[in-house]
Design a protein around this motif. Structure first.
Motif, PDB file in Angstrom:
ATOM      1  N   ASN A  20      31.271  20.621  61.810  1.00  0.00           N
ATOM      2  CA  ASN A  20      30.654  21.858  62.664  1.00  0.00           C
ATOM      3  C   ASN A  20      29.107  21.662  63.110  1.00  0.00           C
ATOM      4  N   GLY A  21      28.763  20.206  63.312  1.00  0.00           N
ATOM      5  CA  GLY A  21      27.438  20.028  63.701  1.00  0.00           C
ATOM      6  C   GLY A  21      26.230  19.996  62.706  1.00  0.00           C
ATOM      7  N   ASN A  51      13.525  29.082  60.407  1.00  0.00           N
ATOM      8  CA  ASN A  51      13.118  28.052  61.098  1.00  0.00           C
ATOM      9  C   ASN A  51      13.159  26.416  60.435  1.00  0.00           C
ATOM     10  N   SER A 104      15.030  23.989  61.308  1.00  0.00           N
ATOM     11  CA  SER A 104      14.963  22.753  62.278  1.00  0.00           C
ATOM     12  C   SER A 104      13.667  22.737  63.056  1.00  0.00           C
ATOM     13  N   HIS A 105      12.692  23.569  63.087  1.00  0.00           N
ATOM     14  CA  HIS A 105      11.566  23.569  63.995  1.00  0.00           C
ATOM     15  C   HIS A 105      10.420  22.982  63.169  1.00  0.00           C
ATOM     16  N   SER A 114      16.380  13.308  58.845  1.00  0.00           N
ATOM     17  CA  SER A 114      16.213  13.462  60.549  1.00  0.00           C
ATOM     18  C   SER A 114      15.499  12.414  61.509  1.00  0.00           C
ATOM     19  N   THR A 171      10.620  22.458  69.718  1.00  0.00           N
ATOM     20  CA  THR A 171      11.948  21.633  69.769  1.00  0.00           C
ATOM     21  C   THR A 171      12.931  22.012  68.662  1.00  0.00           C
ATOM     22  N   SER A 172      14.098  21.855  68.577  1.00  0.00           N
ATOM     23  CA  SER A 172      15.342  22.108  67.407  1.00  0.00           C
ATOM     24  C   SER A 172      16.032  21.362  67.657  1.00  0.00           C
ATOM     25  N   CYS A 173      16.855  21.011  66.460  1.00  0.00           N
ATOM     26  CA  CYS A 173      18.067  20.042  66.394  1.00  0.00           C
ATOM     27  C   CYS A 173      19.363  21.148  66.486  1.00  0.00           C
ATOM     28  N   ASP A 174      20.070  20.782  67.577  1.00  0.00           N
ATOM     29  CA  ASP A 174      21.051  21.882  67.722  1.00  0.00           C
ATOM     30  C   ASP A 174      22.433  21.428  66.736  1.00  0.00           C
ATOM     31  N   GLN A 175      22.520  20.210  66.457  1.00  0.00           N
ATOM     32  CA  GLN A 175      23.776  19.843  66.048  1.00  0.00           C
ATOM     33  C   GLN A 175      23.393  18.301  65.535  1.00  0.00           C
TER      34      GLN A 175
END
Length: 277
Positions: free
Chosen positions: A22-23, A89, A91-92, A121, A233-237
């Motif tokens: 699921n990402g 937060n 992933s931010h 990452s 910015t963030s990582c969605d999946q």
């Protein structure tokens, strides 16, 4: 005595089989380690401590399991650890940098060390954002670090008084030497040193060393965190890479192999035939 902060991130072990569900990385059964580049930073702090006398504080932003990485750092010689537990937060990178900067700012440190980038990452911006937020000079990809006054570093003329850092940094295969006044932030490149393993006595001592847990609300106001997260910015999946096609063996004599390889490269338009000249 130098006060050194080392930024640590706990990452999944990229040498192990990674499962994406699921990402996101499926943490069930995953092995977590200290980000290898952060290990170089920690080892360098330990060597500075052995040479100059220093206090080492390791800081991580992450879930509760990150305490294992911090305990490992304490086991090899760090003096105290701080976990900033923030599950909203993670992933931010901007939010993480602001939380780290808010933690470090009142400490009045001499040096901040961090890894060049995180292997999970592939991002290497958090440490540099921390330097910017704290208005510190910084150097990245260090492969050698020396601390001391200008005289101790055999520098005849220095633009700064006080403690300095002379850094040899990797610049895509070549080496550049830079001089920074302390306090400063430096990121560690592979080749800076060989990280040590914790000893059994070190592991036992680590259990008695202070490990403080903070929350984002202890460091920043909620509206400030929302404002930072909204602009970040963030990582969605996370996606698995496409499977590699199977390799192909070319048999025959060396001339036959070269001819076959050339023919296949032309067929696949990877190369083109040259002109008559």
């Amino acid at each position: 005595m130098f006060k050194i902060v080392v930024l640590l991130k706990q990452t999944f072990d990229t040498e192990e089989k990674i499962h994406i569900v699921n990402g996101a990385v499926n943490e069930e059964g995953a092995k977590f380690i200290i980000n290898p580049y952060d290990e170089y930073a920690l080892e360098e702090a330990l060597r500075i401590k052995e040479q100059h006398d220093a206090e080492i504080i390791v800081i991580s932003v992450g879930p509760e399991r990150s305490t294992h990485a911090l305990r490992s750092a304490l086991a090899v010689g760090a003096d105290q650890a701080i976990l900033i537990a923030d599950h909203t937060n993670l992933s931010h990178s901007s939010s993480i940098a602001h939380l780290l900067a808010a933690t470090i700012r009142p400490m009045k440190v001499d040096l901040i060390l961090a890894g060049l980038f995180a292997v999970d990452s592939g991002s290497g911006s958090v440490a540099l954002q921390v330097a910017e937020l704290l208005q510190l000079p910084h150097a990245s990809a260090a492969i050698k670090i020396q601390l001391g006054h200008a005289k101790e570093l055999h520098i005849e003329e220095s633009p700064w008084d006080g403690n300095l850092a002379r850094i040899e940094r990797d610049v895509e295969g070549d080496t550049e030497t830079v001089l920074l006044p302390l306090p400063a932030l430096i990121t560690a490149q592979q080749g800076l040193n060989d990280p040590r393993y914790p000893s059994l006595p070190g592991i036992m001592k680590a259990k008695k060393k202070p490990l403080t847990e903070l929350f984002s609300s202890d460091l920043l106001l909620s509206d400030a965190l929302e404002r930072i997260a909204a602009s970040a910015t963030s990582c969605d999946q996370v996606l698995s890479p496409n499977a590699r096609p199977p390799g192909q063996f070319i048999t025959g004599t060396a001339q036959e192999q070269a001819s076959s390889l050339l023919e296949q490269l032309l067929e696949r338009s990877i190369i083109q035939k040259g002109g008559d000249s």
